[in-house]
Design a protein around this motif. Sequence first.
Motif, short mmCIF file in Angstrom:
data_model
loop_
_atom_site.label_atom_id
_atom_site.label_comp_id
_atom_site.label_asym_id
_atom_site.label_seq_id
_atom_site.Cartn_x
_atom_site.Cartn_y
_atom_site.Cartn_z
N UNK A 64 0.84 -1.21 0.00
CA UNK A 64 0.00 0.00 0.00
C UNK A 64 0.87 1.25 0.00
N UNK A 65 1.92 1.25 0.81
CA UNK A 65 2.83 2.40 0.84
C UNK A 65 3.51 2.59 -0.51
N UNK A 66 3.89 1.50 -1.15
CA UNK A 66 4.56 1.58 -2.45
C UNK A 66 3.64 2.21 -3.50
N UNK A 67 2.41 1.72 -3.58
CA UNK A 67 1.46 2.24 -4.57
C UNK A 67 1.11 3.69 -4.29
N UNK A 68 0.98 4.02 -2.99
CA UNK A 68 0.64 5.41 -2.64
C UNK A 68 1.81 6.36 -2.89
N UNK A 69 3.03 5.91 -2.65
CA UNK A 69 4.19 6.77 -2.90
C UNK A 69 4.30 7.09 -4.38
N UNK A 71 1.75 7.24 -6.45
CA UNK A 71 0.67 8.19 -6.71
C UNK A 71 1.01 9.58 -6.17
N UNK A 72 1.74 9.60 -5.04
CA UNK A 72 2.07 10.88 -4.40
C UNK A 72 2.93 11.77 -5.28
N UNK A 76 1.39 6.81 -12.16
CA UNK A 76 0.30 5.85 -12.24
C UNK A 76 0.65 4.69 -11.30
N UNK A 77 -0.17 4.39 -10.28
CA UNK A 77 0.16 3.31 -9.36
C UNK A 77 0.43 1.97 -10.03
N UNK A 78 -0.11 1.77 -11.22
CA UNK A 78 0.17 0.52 -11.94
C UNK A 78 1.65 0.35 -12.21
N UNK A 79 2.37 1.47 -12.37
CA UNK A 79 3.81 1.39 -12.63
C UNK A 79 4.57 0.87 -11.42
N UNK A 80 3.98 0.96 -10.24
CA UNK A 80 4.66 0.55 -9.01
C UNK A 80 4.30 -0.86 -8.59
N UNK A 81 3.51 -1.57 -9.37
CA UNK A 81 3.10 -2.91 -8.96
C UNK A 81 4.28 -3.88 -8.82
N UNK A 317 7.84 17.53 2.77
CA UNK A 317 8.95 17.98 1.92
C UNK A 317 8.96 17.29 0.56
N UNK A 318 8.30 16.13 0.47
CA UNK A 318 8.22 15.42 -0.82
C UNK A 318 7.19 16.03 -1.76
N UNK A 319 6.44 17.03 -1.30
CA UNK A 319 5.44 17.73 -2.10
C UNK A 319 4.46 16.74 -2.76
N UNK A 320 3.78 15.93 -1.94
CA UNK A 320 2.90 14.91 -2.52
C UNK A 320 1.58 15.47 -3.02
N UNK A 321 0.93 14.75 -3.91
CA UNK A 321 -0.41 15.11 -4.37
C UNK A 321 -1.37 15.05 -3.19
N UNK A 322 -2.35 15.97 -3.14
CA UNK A 322 -3.22 16.08 -1.95
C UNK A 322 -3.92 14.79 -1.55
N UNK A 323 -4.54 14.08 -2.50
CA UNK A 323 -5.26 12.86 -2.14
C UNK A 323 -4.31 11.81 -1.60
N UNK A 324 -3.12 11.71 -2.19
CA UNK A 324 -2.14 10.72 -1.74
C UNK A 324 -1.61 11.06 -0.35
N UNK A 325 -1.39 12.34 -0.08
CA UNK A 325 -0.88 12.71 1.25
C UNK A 325 -1.92 12.42 2.31
N UNK A 326 -3.20 12.59 1.99
CA UNK A 326 -4.26 12.28 2.95
C UNK A 326 -4.25 10.79 3.28
N UNK A 327 -4.04 9.96 2.27
CA UNK A 327 -4.06 8.53 2.50
C UNK A 327 -2.79 8.04 3.19
N UNK A 328 -1.64 8.59 2.81
CA UNK A 328 -0.40 8.25 3.51
C UNK A 328 -0.46 8.68 4.97
#
Length: 340
Positions: A64-69, A71-72, A76-81, A317-328
């Motif tokens: 889950x952390x890998x896919x969210x990172x 996305x962050x 595309x989370x598919x690239x992190x599978x 500091x990683x400047x993540x996308x808002x939805x991804x930061x909420x989930x992380x």
Amino acid sequence: MSDEPRDCERILTQSANTVRPLIRSQVNRLPAHIRHLAGLHFGWWTDDRVHVDHQGDGKALRPALTLLACRAVGGDPAAARPAAVSVELVHNASLLHDDIIDHDRMRRHRPALWAAKGFPAAILAGDALFFAAVQALAEAPRAELTVPVLLESVQLLIEGEYLDILLETGTDVSEDRALAVAAGKTGELLAAACALGAIAGGADAQRAAHLRAFGRHLGIAFQCIDDLLGIWGDEQATGKPALSDLRRRKISLPVAAAMAGHTPQAETLRALYRRNTPPNDEECRHAAKLIEQSGARDWTLYRARRHSADAHEHLALARPAPAAVAELTALAEMITNRDR
């Protein structure tokens, strides 16, 4: 995927559903006998090759952390599978070896592989999963960047395991040594999960480094809470017997912090751990009280909160996308406030 943040249960369930068949596909590439052992560990079939219909392969936190990172950083989370598969295979390889080192006979409510098939079988199955994890990354895009990250993290994980063995001998019991164990055994693989996801998502080196630091601090916080639950956790919630770590005389973070002092409590605790016979229930309860009186329980909780705060700083500091930061953030809060 919707930009509406998901709750933790949904994040973990969807990650598990995404990665589980890919893990199985990777394991199915192993030679027949080793594949059978790996399937026994995962609970996919019985020893006489009867398939079992269940979803008990773990919580999929690391995938889950890998896919969210990924996305962050806008990927595309598919690239992190492949990376998510890789970190979960490493995690399971380490569990196989951990159970041997700790002589734990049960894993996920089933006999540990070594208890069912012997030490050699479990060692070799663990080795096979480590190499399958490397193979999963080596065959994916950006392998020249991801494989070195995984290899470094696995080496540090192994170092953490060995430091834990040295800690258990009682030759160098200190808060710093116990934190180093937590950083290696738990922090490194969560760090790798986040870094590999970020790299798969196309992150630059700086953003990937901040996400890696996020995972490392989160992993240390995770281990702090795990060690508290190993002494004071509710048996109904954790599934472990009450005071289980004290019965095993495990030198976890709160135990190390309590032993490191020059107090009557520390000396009594050290004497209890030096004995040849395991402590009984009354002695375990007394040991827990000594640890609490020493301030080590509060110290461990403080460390968990401090590392959680550090993790959040690196995430920002990683400047993540808002939805991804909420989930992380939700996953981080779950880790540091869990009761199991």
